[in-house]
Design a protein around this motif. Structure first.
Motif, PDB file in Angstrom:
ATOM      1  N   PHE A  24       0.663  -1.268   0.029  1.00  0.00           N
ATOM      2  CA  PHE A  24       0.006  -0.039  -0.159  1.00  0.00           C
ATOM      3  C   PHE A  24       0.906   1.332   0.119  1.00  0.00           C
ATOM      4  N   TYR A  25       1.976   1.095   0.741  1.00  0.00           N
ATOM      5  CA  TYR A  25       2.792   2.257   0.879  1.00  0.00           C
ATOM      6  C   TYR A  25       3.456   2.730  -0.510  1.00  0.00           C
ATOM      7  N   PHE A  82      -2.658  -1.250  -5.631  1.00  0.00           N
ATOM      8  CA  PHE A  82      -2.206  -1.934  -4.276  1.00  0.00           C
ATOM      9  C   PHE A  82      -2.682  -3.344  -4.424  1.00  0.00           C
TER      10      PHE A  82
ATOM     11  N   GLU C  43       3.548  -3.105   7.801  1.00  0.00           N
ATOM     12  CA  GLU C  43       2.527  -3.210   7.089  1.00  0.00           C
ATOM     13  C   GLU C  43       2.255  -4.355   6.132  1.00  0.00           C
ATOM     14  N   ARG C  46       0.843  -6.999   7.994  1.00  0.00           N
ATOM     15  CA  ARG C  46      -0.639  -6.526   8.409  1.00  0.00           C
ATOM     16  C   ARG C  46      -1.334  -6.947   7.215  1.00  0.00           C
ATOM     17  N   VAL C  47      -0.950  -6.632   6.087  1.00  0.00           N
ATOM     18  CA  VAL C  47      -1.759  -6.922   4.807  1.00  0.00           C
ATOM     19  C   VAL C  47      -1.897  -8.407   4.546  1.00  0.00           C
ATOM     20  N   TYR C  57      -7.650  -5.708   2.105  1.00  0.00           N
ATOM     21  CA  TYR C  57      -7.255  -4.849   2.977  1.00  0.00           C
ATOM     22  C   TYR C  57      -7.747  -3.540   2.634  1.00  0.00           C
ATOM     23  N   GLY C  58      -7.974  -3.213   1.416  1.00  0.00           N
ATOM     24  CA  GLY C  58      -8.259  -1.848   0.734  1.00  0.00           C
ATOM     25  C   GLY C  58      -9.861  -1.851   1.016  1.00  0.00           C
ATOM     26  N   HIS C  66     -12.042   2.139   5.304  1.00  0.00           N
ATOM     27  CA  HIS C  66     -10.480   1.974   5.300  1.00  0.00           C
ATOM     28  C   HIS C  66     -10.018   2.143   6.660  1.00  0.00           C
ATOM     29  N   ALA C  69      -4.181   4.846  10.097  1.00  0.00           N
ATOM     30  CA  ALA C  69      -3.134   4.641  11.255  1.00  0.00           C
ATOM     31  C   ALA C  69      -3.426   5.855  12.238  1.00  0.00           C
ATOM     32  N   VAL C  70      -3.650   5.406  13.455  1.00  0.00           N
ATOM     33  CA  VAL C  70      -3.816   6.364  14.677  1.00  0.00           C
ATOM     34  C   VAL C  70      -2.275   6.751  15.423  1.00  0.00           C
ATOM     35  N   PHE C 129     -12.610  10.247   5.734  1.00  0.00           N
ATOM     36  CA  PHE C 129     -11.847  10.297   6.913  1.00  0.00           C
ATOM     37  C   PHE C 129     -12.862  10.384   8.215  1.00  0.00           C
TER      38      PHE C 129
ATOM     39  N   LEU D  30      -5.272   6.590  -0.568  1.00  0.00           N
ATOM     40  CA  LEU D  30      -6.240   7.376   0.224  1.00  0.00           C
ATOM     41  C   LEU D  30      -6.096   8.664  -0.055  1.00  0.00           C
ATOM     42  N   HIS D  35       1.387   7.026   6.585  1.00  0.00           N
ATOM     43  CA  HIS D  35       1.804   7.219   7.852  1.00  0.00           C
ATOM     44  C   HIS D  35       3.403   6.902   8.033  1.00  0.00           C
ATOM     45  N   HIS D  75       2.128   9.460  17.065  1.00  0.00           N
ATOM     46  CA  HIS D  75       0.752   9.602  17.003  1.00  0.00           C
ATOM     47  C   HIS D  75       0.479  10.390  15.541  1.00  0.00           C
ATOM     48  N   TYR D  76      -0.622   9.715  14.962  1.00  0.00           N
ATOM     49  CA  TYR D  76      -0.910  10.653  13.656  1.00  0.00           C
ATOM     50  C   TYR D  76      -2.397  11.188  13.916  1.00  0.00           C
TER      51      TYR D  76
END
Lengths: 162, 162, 162, 162
Positions: A24-25, A82, C43, C46-47, C57-58, C66, C69-70, C129, D30, D35, D75-76
């Motif tokens: 994705f990145y 992706f 990532e 994770r994917v 994932y997408g 979606h 990331a936090v 978002f 996106l 991130h 933190h994003y």
């Protein structure tokens, strides 16, 4: 003439392929793989190509020899997205005293669509970035097929070098 | 013939330059900038080139028009290192109905050594990646000098576009 | 209290692992993988973790959902080098109404040395978002084992969600 | 106790800021900055922070000393977009015998919106990645303000180090 004698014909039949799953990145805000990543996928393919010939990309060319990129050329044919599974195929097309040239194709596995192709030229250098001759033993291996598992037959008359 | 008429002479004198400070994360285990990053520095320069002409790279070409990379070519001339300040200069060398070609040079500011050069070809596309004509108003601006601060004179007889 | 009820116990036993071959372009001038790349390897893992649960994932979280990331946290334990084969293992450790937390470990396959570990927190968002609830059907799948090939038994009393 | 004595108070007032223009290649599908790039922007800020104290990040810590990343936390807060001008501010918050901790904030210059923040912990190591003490002279400089241009006054009683 002398330098030409070092060029091996460009129709080397021994290609090797590897797959790259698009992360994705590597996508950009247009929703597709940003074009600058394909040069990295070329490298992914090239490193795998070396591995399949039993040559460690970093150090296996001989003590303290490295391959420095001299030139590259990319054609971006179609957009990848992706999670696409891409097939990167690599072939050596020129092998001179100090340089090697590779040709690449990238296709999407699911539908065979050509995504990108191109070539890169590399020079053999020392730790201090001085040009060095490729060791003959390495040249032999690089021009040949994959080691220990290739199903491609060794060509009857492999390649005239003189 | 017709298509040739759309090509503007390649000696466009209006280049724009920006600087890129080499980040540590762009170096590789050979201690130099990994070659795949130069294509990104080209983009840094190109985006700045657009900005200096008052054209937002993303959306300013007109509603929903984008520039898709079609081809690129890089020559790696000399190694750059972490923290080098590089000068990236960009010039448009071809402007056709749907495509643009840019030429780039990258030099190290401290000693003027040429690090890399190359070119990229882009096509104007819609959101759906269909080829679109570059809006004439945008073409005018793109072929010209920097806006609002350029000291380069507009050439007397700029360039025939028909 | 209410919010706690949404937290599922952190001892979810269902991890999935994938491998990452360290590319040369991810090394830096210290000769090791630049630390900023591990977040990308997370990532990658994770994917793959999502793929092994049949969730794209997408888009598979549901129409136009979606994961943004936090927060992320990384510990860099040992240096990895070019061409190392790394094993990235991922486990979901928290599953709330709109958020998910993952824990990661990265080890070198050859010697089992821990290279890095960490965690990431993600929120479910719309195209615009805005925070959105994770669809219950997706939550069920995400908390469970790999689909169609996992050898890990489903826990007898899977997990209370109320 | 002894180790605590080495910790300098976390309210170091000397921050330094630099700007990062978001490149297109750092956006993802996106439409926002991926991130994983913020950790690189942290490094951009940190390298600039060192430069403003007259310390070359690579070699200036003393002969053959480097800073290896040990831990990071991000933190994003809000999404950044292509071409946003971001202000990355860096402050040292802990300075021990062999380690340093930095805190970061990233805000969009146009509207002051907080995009991300976080911290990184680094250890001083030799070429062979063995832990080394930070040279006292370097520690003095690192805890202080920018050199030769800072308008921030030196605090009256700067900081007890014993």
């Amino acid at each position: 003439m002398k330098s030409m004698a070092l060029i091996i014909s460009t129709d080397n039949p021994h290609s090797s392929c590897t797959t790259v799953r698009v992360p994705f990145y590597d996508t950009d805000a247009l929703g597709v793989v940003h074009h600058a990543n394909y040069l990295r996928y070329f490298e992914d393919g090239r490193v795998d190509w070396f591995r399949k010939r039993g040559v460690a990309y970093g150090s296996g060319l001989g003590a303290s020899l490295h391959l420095a990129a001299v030139e590259s050329h990319e054609h971006y044919r179609s957009a990848a997205h992706f999670d696409d599974l891409l097939v990167v195929c690599v072939r050596i097309t020129e092998l001179q005293r100090i340089s090697l040239r590779f040709a690449y194709t990238i296709e999407r596995q699911a539908d065979g669509v050509r995504i990108a192709d191109g070539e890169t030229l590399h020079a053999c250098v020392s730790d201090a970035f001085r040009l060095k001759r490729l060791p003959p033993a390495v040249r032999e291996v690089l021009w040949g097929p994959e080691q220990g598992g290739s199903i491609q037959p060794e060509p009857a008359e492999p390649h005239a070098r003189s």
